[in-house]
Design a protein around this motif. Structure first.
Motif, PDB file in Angstrom:
ATOM      1  N   VAL A   8       4.272  -2.796  -2.054  1.00 52.11           N
ATOM      2  CA  VAL A   8       3.632  -3.553  -3.179  1.00 52.11           C
ATOM      3  C   VAL A   8       2.692  -2.767  -3.927  1.00 52.11           C
ATOM      4  O   VAL A   8       1.926  -2.160  -3.519  1.00 52.11           O
ATOM      5  N   VAL A   9       3.271  -2.680  -5.364  1.00 47.40           N
ATOM      6  CA  VAL A   9       2.394  -1.995  -6.296  1.00 47.40           C
ATOM      7  C   VAL A   9       1.537  -3.142  -7.255  1.00 47.40           C
ATOM      8  O   VAL A   9       2.109  -3.797  -7.854  1.00 47.40           O
ATOM      9  N   THR A  10       0.083  -2.741  -7.000  1.00 48.93           N
ATOM     10  CA  THR A  10      -0.629  -3.854  -7.855  1.00 48.93           C
ATOM     11  C   THR A  10      -0.473  -3.457  -9.443  1.00 48.93           C
ATOM     12  O   THR A  10      -0.624  -2.338  -9.828  1.00 48.93           O
ATOM     13  N   GLY A  11      -1.402  -4.449 -10.258  1.00 54.23           N
ATOM     14  CA  GLY A  11      -1.817  -4.034 -11.386  1.00 54.23           C
ATOM     15  C   GLY A  11      -3.220  -3.477 -11.550  1.00 54.23           C
ATOM     16  O   GLY A  11      -3.443  -2.939 -10.583  1.00 54.23           O
ATOM     17  N   GLY A  12      -4.061  -3.744 -12.556  1.00 53.02           N
ATOM     18  CA  GLY A  12      -5.317  -3.164 -12.571  1.00 53.02           C
ATOM     19  C   GLY A  12      -5.336  -1.675 -13.051  1.00 53.02           C
ATOM     20  O   GLY A  12      -4.688  -1.492 -13.770  1.00 53.02           O
ATOM     21  N   GLY A 103      -5.144   0.872  -7.405  1.00 57.42           N
ATOM     22  CA  GLY A 103      -6.189   1.642  -8.032  1.00 57.42           C
ATOM     23  C   GLY A 103      -7.573   1.237  -7.673  1.00 57.42           C
ATOM     24  O   GLY A 103      -7.869  -0.097  -7.199  1.00 57.42           O
ATOM     25  N   ALA A 104      -8.563   1.987  -7.851  1.00 63.27           N
ATOM     26  CA  ALA A 104     -10.002   1.582  -7.733  1.00 63.27           C
ATOM     27  C   ALA A 104     -10.453   1.500  -8.760  1.00 63.27           C
ATOM     28  O   ALA A 104     -10.117   1.985  -9.762  1.00 63.27           O
ATOM     29  N   GLY A 105     -11.667   0.850  -8.657  1.00 64.11           N
ATOM     30  CA  GLY A 105     -12.676   0.895  -9.928  1.00 64.11           C
ATOM     31  C   GLY A 105     -12.482  -0.128 -10.928  1.00 64.11           C
ATOM     32  O   GLY A 105     -12.908  -0.269 -12.186  1.00 64.11           O
ATOM     33  N   GLY A 106     -11.648  -1.232 -10.680  1.00 62.61           N
ATOM     34  CA  GLY A 106     -11.114  -2.207 -11.686  1.00 62.61           C
ATOM     35  C   GLY A 106     -12.246  -3.368 -11.488  1.00 62.61           C
ATOM     36  O   GLY A 106     -13.529  -3.006 -10.923  1.00 62.61           O
ATOM     37  N   ARG A 107     -11.979  -4.678 -11.851  1.00 75.99           N
ATOM     38  CA  ARG A 107     -13.068  -5.525 -11.798  1.00 75.99           C
ATOM     39  C   ARG A 107     -13.379  -5.980 -10.361  1.00 75.99           C
ATOM     40  O   ARG A 107     -12.564  -6.066  -9.556  1.00 75.99           O
ATOM     41  N   HIS A 110     -11.883  -8.887  -8.942  1.00 75.42           N
ATOM     42  CA  HIS A 110     -10.450  -8.855  -8.573  1.00 75.42           C
ATOM     43  C   HIS A 110     -10.544  -8.054  -7.269  1.00 75.42           C
ATOM     44  O   HIS A 110      -9.334  -8.182  -6.481  1.00 75.42           O
ATOM     45  N   GLU A 111     -11.171  -7.009  -6.920  1.00 78.47           N
ATOM     46  CA  GLU A 111     -11.096  -6.061  -6.077  1.00 78.47           C
ATOM     47  C   GLU A 111     -11.513  -6.814  -4.686  1.00 78.47           C
ATOM     48  O   GLU A 111     -10.733  -6.741  -3.454  1.00 78.47           O
ATOM     49  N   LEU A 112     -12.438  -7.978  -4.861  1.00 76.14           N
ATOM     50  CA  LEU A 112     -12.942  -8.393  -3.702  1.00 76.14           C
ATOM     51  C   LEU A 112     -12.027  -9.371  -3.395  1.00 76.14           C
ATOM     52  O   LEU A 112     -11.884  -9.704  -1.940  1.00 76.14           O
ATOM     53  N   LEU A 131      -3.459   1.149   0.197  1.00 80.08           N
ATOM     54  CA  LEU A 131      -4.249   2.479  -0.380  1.00 80.08           C
ATOM     55  C   LEU A 131      -4.857   2.135  -1.498  1.00 80.08           C
ATOM     56  O   LEU A 131      -4.096   1.703  -2.637  1.00 80.08           O
ATOM     57  N   VAL A 132      -6.234   2.221  -1.775  1.00 75.98           N
ATOM     58  CA  VAL A 132      -7.014   1.807  -2.958  1.00 75.98           C
ATOM     59  C   VAL A 132      -7.643   2.956  -3.554  1.00 75.98           C
ATOM     60  O   VAL A 132      -8.615   3.348  -3.062  1.00 75.98           O
ATOM     61  N   GLY A 133      -7.182   3.777  -4.493  1.00 74.81           N
ATOM     62  CA  GLY A 133      -7.743   4.948  -4.946  1.00 74.81           C
ATOM     63  C   GLY A 133      -7.584   5.939  -3.791  1.00 74.81           C
ATOM     64  O   GLY A 133      -6.615   6.099  -2.962  1.00 74.81           O
ATOM     65  N   ALA A 134      -8.811   6.566  -3.440  1.00 76.78           N
ATOM     66  CA  ALA A 134      -8.855   7.287  -2.118  1.00 76.78           C
ATOM     67  C   ALA A 134      -8.945   6.685  -0.966  1.00 76.78           C
ATOM     68  O   ALA A 134      -8.921   7.091   0.062  1.00 76.78           O
ATOM     69  N   ALA A 135      -9.335   5.542  -0.890  1.00 75.00           N
ATOM     70  CA  ALA A 135      -9.435   4.610   0.099  1.00 75.00           C
ATOM     71  C   ALA A 135      -8.261   4.170   0.903  1.00 75.00           C
ATOM     72  O   ALA A 135      -7.265   4.126   0.227  1.00 75.00           O
ATOM     73  N   ARG A 136      -8.399   3.832   2.321  1.00 74.78           N
ATOM     74  CA  ARG A 136      -7.339   3.222   2.885  1.00 74.78           C
ATOM     75  C   ARG A 136      -7.949   1.802   3.857  1.00 74.78           C
ATOM     76  O   ARG A 136      -9.085   2.068   4.152  1.00 74.78           O
ATOM     77  N   VAL A 137      -7.410   0.965   3.678  1.00 77.30           N
ATOM     78  CA  VAL A 137      -7.496  -0.309   4.080  1.00 77.30           C
ATOM     79  C   VAL A 137      -6.544  -0.895   5.153  1.00 77.30           C
ATOM     80  O   VAL A 137      -5.358  -0.775   4.824  1.00 77.30           O
ATOM     81  N   HIS A 138      -7.014  -1.182   6.422  1.00 73.72           N
ATOM     82  CA  HIS A 138      -6.086  -1.700   7.431  1.00 73.72           C
ATOM     83  C   HIS A 138      -6.578  -2.941   7.901  1.00 73.72           C
ATOM     84  O   HIS A 138      -7.762  -3.405   8.172  1.00 73.72           O
ATOM     85  N   VAL A 139      -5.621  -4.008   7.716  1.00 73.88           N
ATOM     86  CA  VAL A 139      -6.024  -5.356   8.393  1.00 73.88           C
ATOM     87  C   VAL A 139      -5.822  -5.135  10.035  1.00 73.88           C
ATOM     88  O   VAL A 139      -4.735  -4.853  10.408  1.00 73.88           O
ATOM     89  N   VAL A 140      -6.743  -5.512  10.665  1.00 73.38           N
ATOM     90  CA  VAL A 140      -6.778  -5.699  12.058  1.00 73.38           C
ATOM     91  C   VAL A 140      -6.601  -6.809  12.950  1.00 73.38           C
ATOM     92  O   VAL A 140      -7.785  -7.782  12.600  1.00 73.38           O
TER      93      VAL A 140
END
Length: 215
Positions: A8-12, A103-107, A110-112, A131-140
């Protein structure tokens, strides 16, 4: 037909250009509104585009229509974000994993909202990563193996409700059957001891965030 992975590719803001290398060849790609522009810029073949299309460019939408991309239009006055609509479309493909490129650094709101949506119980049947900018997020949920680098930061946050029975291996500050409450900083800024870590949770959902070198 089920898929191993759906992207999935998001907007922002646009995702990191390097994220395209993480997309397996042939994986279905779902673009959320302006995410269509970003997916095309990354050289990805889009399968479905969803949203109210209030931020996509007319050029990207025309190119997608000409290429035969399935377009799912929603009214502007809707009860879900474009990301949520895209995740719902992804889960309909019955994948084993969903990978979100953002991407990172948006509203901030929206990010939360996006992080909480990733942890929604509606997607409990699949592994969800972003993948949010340079960060990686994993749901556990249950347990997951995370890959990192020695000395890399890893933050564990309870999503929406207490995460009970949290146990970690491979992190410098181990947790042994502990409870992480929403709003607690107990799991912030742990550190990889090597190149892998295991996170287990008996009840609840964790967001494991690797903020990346820019943090």
């Amino acid at each position: 037909m089920s898929e191993e992975i759906v992207v999935v590719v998001t907007g922002g803001n646009p995702p990191d250009p390097r994220s395209a290398a993480r997309v397996p060849p042939g994986a279905p790609v779902i673009a959320a509104d302006r995410g269509l522009d970003y997916a095309l810029a990354l050289g990805l073949d889009v399968t479905v585009a969803v949203g109210d299309f209030d931020s996509v460019t007319t050029e990207a939408l025309a190119a997608a229509e000409q290429a035969g991309v399935r377009i799912e239009r929603h009214p502007p006055d809707k009860d879900a974000t474009d990301l949520e609509l895209a995740l719902d479309a992804a889960i309909g493909m019955a994948p084993e994993r969903i990978l979100v490129l953002a991407g990172a650094g948006g509203r901030l709101d929206h990010e939360l909202s996006a992080l909480l949506v990733l942890a929604s119980d509606r997607y409990a049947a699949v592994d969800v990563d972003a993948l949010v900018g340079a960060a990686r997020v994993h749901v556990v949920r249950g347990s997951r193996e995370l890959v990192g680098q020695k000395g890399e930061l890893c933050t564990l946050l309870a999503a929406t409700r207490p995460a009970v029975g949290v146990t970690t291996e491979g992190l410098q500050y181990p947790l042994r059957g502990e409870t992480l409450e929403p709003g607690s900083s107990r799991g912030v800024s742990n550190v990889f001891e090597g190149e892998a870590a295991r996170i287990e949770v008996e009840q609840g959902v964790l967001l494991a965030i690797l903020p990346g070198a820019s943090s």
